[in-house]
Design an enzyme around this catalytic site. Structure first.
Site, PDB file in Angstrom:
ATOM      1  N   ARG A  62       0.641  -1.190   0.067  1.00  0.00           N
ATOM      2  CA  ARG A  62       0.264  -0.076   0.030  1.00  0.00           C
ATOM      3  C   ARG A  62       0.847   1.345   0.092  1.00  0.00           C
ATOM      4  NH1 ARG A  62      -5.046  -0.617   3.900  1.00  0.00           N
ATOM      5  NH2 ARG A  62      -5.612   1.223   2.889  1.00  0.00           N
ATOM      6  N   LYS A 167       3.331 -19.290   5.838  1.00  0.00           N
ATOM      7  CA  LYS A 167       2.631 -19.840   7.129  1.00  0.00           C
ATOM      8  C   LYS A 167       2.216 -18.532   8.094  1.00  0.00           C
ATOM      9  CE  LYS A 167       5.894 -19.482  10.465  1.00  0.00           C
ATOM     10  NZ  LYS A 167       5.581 -19.010  11.891  1.00  0.00           N
ATOM     11  N   HIS A 197       9.683 -22.311   5.945  1.00  0.00           N
ATOM     12  CA  HIS A 197      10.892 -22.363   5.693  1.00  0.00           C
ATOM     13  C   HIS A 197      11.647 -23.214   6.614  1.00  0.00           C
ATOM     14  CE1 HIS A 197      11.112 -19.628   9.293  1.00  0.00           C
ATOM     15  NE2 HIS A 197      12.486 -20.172   9.428  1.00  0.00           N
ATOM     16  N   LYS A 201      15.946 -25.884   5.233  1.00  0.00           N
ATOM     17  CA  LYS A 201      17.104 -25.832   6.123  1.00  0.00           C
ATOM     18  C   LYS A 201      17.860 -27.094   5.700  1.00  0.00           C
ATOM     19  CE  LYS A 201      15.593 -22.986  10.011  1.00  0.00           C
ATOM     20  NZ  LYS A 201      16.832 -21.735   9.656  1.00  0.00           N
ATOM     21  N   GLU A 235      14.360 -20.061  21.037  1.00  0.00           N
ATOM     22  CA  GLU A 235      14.626 -18.824  20.594  1.00  0.00           C
ATOM     23  C   GLU A 235      14.894 -17.927  21.697  1.00  0.00           C
ATOM     24  OE1 GLU A 235      11.773 -17.416  17.139  1.00  0.00           O
ATOM     25  OE2 GLU A 235      10.708 -17.895  18.731  1.00  0.00           O
ATOM     26  N   ASP A 254       2.491 -20.357  15.865  1.00  0.00           N
ATOM     27  CA  ASP A 254       3.221 -19.769  15.433  1.00  0.00           C
ATOM     28  C   ASP A 254       4.487 -20.832  14.888  1.00  0.00           C
ATOM     29  OD1 ASP A 254       4.751 -17.492  14.264  1.00  0.00           O
ATOM     30  OD2 ASP A 254       6.023 -17.370  15.903  1.00  0.00           O
ATOM     31  N   HIS A 259       6.526 -25.454  11.992  1.00  0.00           N
ATOM     32  CA  HIS A 259       7.855 -25.658  12.052  1.00  0.00           C
ATOM     33  C   HIS A 259       7.797 -27.036  12.585  1.00  0.00           C
ATOM     34  CE1 HIS A 259       8.366 -21.680  10.327  1.00  0.00           C
ATOM     35  NE2 HIS A 259       8.662 -21.253  11.533  1.00  0.00           N
ATOM     36  N   LYS A 359      10.129 -18.755  23.454  1.00  0.00           N
ATOM     37  CA  LYS A 359      11.067 -17.367  23.320  1.00  0.00           C
ATOM     38  C   LYS A 359      11.483 -17.178  24.817  1.00  0.00           C
ATOM     39  CE  LYS A 359       8.146 -14.985  19.918  1.00  0.00           C
ATOM     40  NZ  LYS A 359       9.342 -15.061  19.108  1.00  0.00           N
ATOM     41  N   LYS A 364      19.764 -19.874  21.145  1.00  0.00           N
ATOM     42  CA  LYS A 364      19.009 -19.958  20.029  1.00  0.00           C
ATOM     43  C   LYS A 364      19.426 -21.443  19.336  1.00  0.00           C
ATOM     44  CE  LYS A 364      17.867 -18.054  15.519  1.00  0.00           C
ATOM     45  NZ  LYS A 364      18.173 -17.027  14.700  1.00  0.00           N
TER      46      LYS A 364
END
Length: 509
Positions: A62, A167, A197, A201, A235, A254, A259, A359, A364
């Site tokens: 936009r 996703k 994604h 990997k 994470e 999420d 995943h 999280k 990580k």
């Protein structure tokens, strides 16, 4: 003269196929994903001459940007989030294929304007009418965009047009089924690329090679030898500036439903007959169809949620989830979830699969760990007082690779043993770093290879498995009942209890 020897393990890495010239249309092009991942990945492929020189990218959003401003933004993304521009000549050639079309996804006239631009670019760039439409927008805009593309006859040719959908695909089973219905009204399944994604990997793909290109692993890949499986995606970041989206999804929607579930499928599936898309995806669907939460009547025995509380990360104090900007102070959205799956088939009956993601965890790190059963009768003494089980760990990130933990005799006169690791690292072995997941997936999509993309029935089955948890956690509840864990730790105490009840414990990574 010094002659350089070629790394023999890199023999055969040469590119075999190059996609046909085409236009990649990115809806949501002013967003982070385009600048941080998509365009840097495409530029990297172009630098390596894996993309045709006619490759054209049209950003749609936009914001009232010009072609030149879009090119500047994408250059900043390449400089900041990839290995850099490299040759100015290559960038100039690539940037000439970048275009921008300001548009409102709800307005019919904007699709006609976009269609006219694409037709002009076909003539100018020689892209032959080939299109890939990439929906990098909030999920609530998927149906509108798909229906408008169909109404404008922009996606009617299955040979020349493809649709990529990020996703999450739906937010529960019913919405995923409805979205699949909308998509099927304008597209055929062979045009649809539901992207996750994680499937791009290296280690995730190597899981298939490890299992099905070697003789030694598959005979022990079953309930006779495997005690349990742990899949972890941890994470260190908090919710950051994604509160608007994250408050409506949480860790279950999420991360775990997509995943972790994809990684689980590749671990649990039976060998496919071939490596084509349908053969692989059919076996993944069969694995999910046999899967369920360990106890759906007493959810606490198979699923735990949690939220990070204030704590310390790398020497800095960080706020708790409910204290983050734009997060409801009474939120019950989980930033951590773990689940215990059981698979009702001959291979896995009775073997639990433990999945966890969260999280604000200490590291990580993402890995799949296959823990094998103890030997029936131990005749040696361990220096650690207790024999450690054999563990085959596949590290997805960082340091992609595989390690095998086994017992070895300690040097000296005694027969004491100690656990040691045998390591394989991608970077060290092949002398190149693994490609970014988006590199591989964008490349496959342009080649028309759906192997690493999810099919409609696969998505719906994944939602079915987690539906009991969604139903329970979406219901109004007292925020005080959501378990808390200090930022910088491995999750709430309830998650430890879930494992301890089974006489097991989470791996410390």
């Amino acid at each position: 003269m010094v002659s350089l020897l070629e790394n023999p393990l890199r023999v055969g890495l040469q590119q075999e196929r190059i996609p046909e010239p085409s236009i990649l249309v990115i809806f949501g092009a002013s967003g982070d994903l385009t600048q941080r991942k998509l365009v840097p990945a495409l530029y990297g492929l172009r630098k390596e001459r894996k993309m045709p020189p006619e490759l054209t990218i049209v950003g749609v959003a936009r914001r009232d940007w010009s072609h030149d401003y879009f090119r500047e933004q994408m250059r900043e993304g390449v400089e900041q989030f990839s290995s850099g521009i490299g040759s100015e000549e290559v960038w100039k050639d690539f940037a000439e294929g970048l275009f921008y079309c300001p548009a409102d996804m709800s307005k019919v006239e904007d699709y006609h304007k976009l269609n006219e631009l694409l037709s002009e670019l076909d003539q100018k760039r020689g892209t032959r009418g080939n299109r890939v439409f990439y929906l990098s927008v909030a999920p609530k805009f998927f149906p509108e965009a798909i229906q408008q593309l169909g109404a404008a006859n922009m996606i009617q040719d299955p040979r020349k047009t493809r649709l990529v959908i990020e996703k999450p695909f739906g937010r529960d089973l019913a919405s995923a089924q409805e979205l699949n219905r909308v998509v099927r009204e304008v597209c055929k399944e062979e045009q649809i690329y539901r992207i996750d994604h994680y499937l791009g990997k290296e280690t995730v793909q190597n899981l298939l090679v490890l299992r099905f290109a070697n003789t030694i692993f598959e005979p022990i890949w079953n309930r006779q030898y495997v005690d349990h499986v742990q899949i972890t995606v941890a994470e260190t970041v908090g919710v950051e500036d994604r509160a608007g989206y994250y408050e409506t999804s949480g860790a279950l929607r999420d991360m775990l439903q997509n995943h972790l579930m994809q990684v689980f499928c590749l671990t649990a599936m039976e060998p496919p007959n071939a490596l084509d898309a349908d053969s692989l995806r059919t076996e993944k669907v069969k694995a999910i169809q046999a899967t369920h939460l360990a106890d759906t009547r007493r959810l606490e025995l198979s699923c735990v949620r949690g939220q990070y509380a204030a704590g310390w990360m790398k020497g800095k104090q960080v706020p708790g989830y409910r204290e983050e900007p734009n997060v409801n102070p009474q939120s019950t959205t989980p930033s951590y979830v773990c689940a215990k799956f059981l698979v009702d088939n001959w291979r896995w009956q009775g073997v639990p699969f433990y999945l966890r993601t969260g999280k604000r965890m200490p590291k990580k790190v993402s890995e799949i760990a296959i823990q094998f059963r103890q030997v029936p009768h131990m005749i040696y003494q361990s220096a650690a007082q207790q024999i450690s089980p054999n563990v085959l760990a596949m590290r997805i990130q960082p340091d992609e690779g595989i390690s095998l933990k086994f017992e070895a005799k300690m040097p000296g006169q005694s027969l004491s043993t100690r656990s040691v690791d045998m390591d394989f690292r991608y970077g060290n072995t092949f002398g190149v770093s693994g490609s970014d997941a988006y590199d591989r997936l964008l490349f496959d999509c342009m080649l028309g290879d759906q192997t690493l993309f999810t099919r409609a029935d696969e998505v719906e089955e994944a939602w079915r498995v987690v539906t009991p948890a969604i139903n329970a956690w979406d219901a109004p509840s007292d925020p005080a009942l959501v378990p808390q864990y200090e930022a910088g730790t491995w999750g709430p105490a309830e998650a430890e209890l879930l494992m301890n009840r089974d006489g097991r414990q989470w791996r410390r990574l």
